[in-house]
Design an enzyme around this catalytic site. Structure first.
Site, PDB file in Angstrom:
ATOM      1  N   MET A 277      18.130   2.406  10.585  1.00 25.77           N
ATOM      2  CA  MET A 277      17.372   2.648  11.825  1.00 25.77           C
ATOM      3  C   MET A 277      16.780   4.043  11.775  1.00 25.77           C
ATOM      4  SD  MET A 277      19.870   1.027  14.754  1.00 25.77           S
ATOM      5  CE  MET A 277      21.415   1.500  13.960  1.00 25.77           C
TER       6      MET A 277
ATOM      7  N   CYS B  70       9.507  -3.861   9.909  1.00 27.95           N
ATOM      8  CA  CYS B  70       9.246  -2.887  10.966  1.00 27.95           C
ATOM      9  C   CYS B  70       7.993  -3.271  11.756  1.00 27.95           C
ATOM     10  CB  CYS B  70       9.082  -1.491  10.382  1.00 27.95           C
ATOM     11  SG  CYS B  70       8.753  -0.246  11.651  1.00 27.95           S
TER      12      CYS B  70
ATOM     13  N   GLN C 201      16.409   2.101   1.725  1.00 27.90           N
ATOM     14  CA  GLN C 201      15.304   1.252   2.176  1.00 27.90           C
ATOM     15  C   GLN C 201      13.983   1.993   2.002  1.00 27.90           C
ATOM     16  OE1 GLN C 201      14.212   0.014   6.360  1.00 27.90           O
ATOM     17  NE2 GLN C 201      14.990  -1.958   5.645  1.00 27.90           N
TER      18      GLN C 201
END
Length: 313
Positions: free
Chosen positions: A16, A98, A69
């Site tokens: 996140m 996203c 990521q």
């Protein structure tokens, strides 16, 4: 084929932006997260050796396996970045989920789902260029009329993806509405590689219900971990015994703070995390107002200490 590792438990911390810094990840891992992952990092920034981005490659020794990521619109840029980082990580995840405008306007994130064949080419090229497993995280689709998670999951598996994570909302939904776990179940039924579900898991009860109904291999915990990394211990206890305890959020923050100091996390990030940890505690709103005004570590810790003196939690 490069295989996804067998993890010790079923709850994984989701990457996140602005939340999963190295100290936060280490705390989640301490509480029982099966795996942690860096915040999503721009391939071009890595290739240009951007100082701030390179600092975000830092991991804690407790993080095992280590996942990074990446995101980017250019296949060449993503492959180049992957080759640079693979020596320090065990798994490379590609963000194809996203929904943020600043990401999709560049053709990255969930925008990649508009071009399934191109996404397959990206996975194939990454597989050929690197020695570690490649995973992807996708959404249900772009909008209700374009749900293509199953199609993309099959293409990804054929191209050599070691696992696939699905946040079962569309790009258009963002974080509104409900995640479609029936779709996640369908993807699981179609694939041989591990499938990781994501969306609307805020409690151990949510976790158990979604794990049982979808039959996924693992579940990503995202917003449910913000301000409560102890959720991983709660999930583990609940799955084993049917019960779990709460842990004081300011105690959790103190543990985070120790790790943040160890890893030299910026004050602005510590302040943001402190505000997250006060959500859901009695009179937390007043404390958040004061924390938002704090200009230094001493201001911040003073406000928390004052709050503890005057409020029994």
């Amino acid at each position: 084929m490069k295989q996804f590792p067998k993890l010790k438990s079923r709850a994984i911390l989701s990457p996140m932006a602005g939340v999963t810094d190295v100290a936060f990840r280490a705390l989640c891992k301490r509480y029982g997260a099966a795996m942690t992952c860096t915040e999503f990092l721009h391939s071009t920034a890595i290739n240009r050796r951007n100082k701030k981005t390179l600092e975000m490659l830092k991991t804690d020794p407790i993080e095992n396996p280590r996942q990074i990521q990446l995101f980017g619109a250019s296949i060449e840029e993503v492959v180049r970045a992957a080759k640079f980082v693979e020596k320090d990580f065990d798994i490379i995840d590609i963000n194809c989920g996203c929904p943020a405008w600043k990401v999709i306007k560049t053709g990255a994130g969930s925008e990649l789902m508009k071009e399934p064949k191109q996404l397959g080419d990206l996975i194939k090229k990454l597989n050929n260029a690197t020695k570690i497993p490649i995973t992807i995280k996708i959404r249900a689709g772009i909008d209700d009329k374009h749900i293509n998670a199953i199609e993309i999951a099959k293409i990804a598996e054929k191209a050599g993806a070691a696992a696939i994570a699905i946040h079962a909302r569309t790009q258009k939904q963002g974080y509104s509405g409900k995640a479609d776990w029936k779709l996640i179940k369908k993807v699981k039924e179609e694939l041989k590689i591990p499938v990781i579900g994501n969306g609307d898991v805020f409690t151990p009860e949510d976790f158990k219900e979604k794990l049982n109904s979808s039959k996924v291999d693992y579940i990503l915990i995202a917003r449910g971990a913000i301000g409560n990394p102890y959720i991983f211990k709660q999930i583990d206890d609940y799955m084993k015994t049917g019960t779990y305890n709460q842990k004081d959020k300011l105690e959790q923050f103190n543990e985070y703070l120790t790790l943040a100091k160890k890893h030299k996390i910026d004050f602005s990030q510590i302040k943001s995390q402190a505000i997250n940890f006060t959500k859901g505690i009695r009179s937390g709103g007043k404390l958040r107002v004061e924390l938002a005004k704090s200009k230094s570590m001493s201001d911040l810790t003073k406000e928390i200490d004052e709050f503890k003196k005057h409020h029994k939690r």
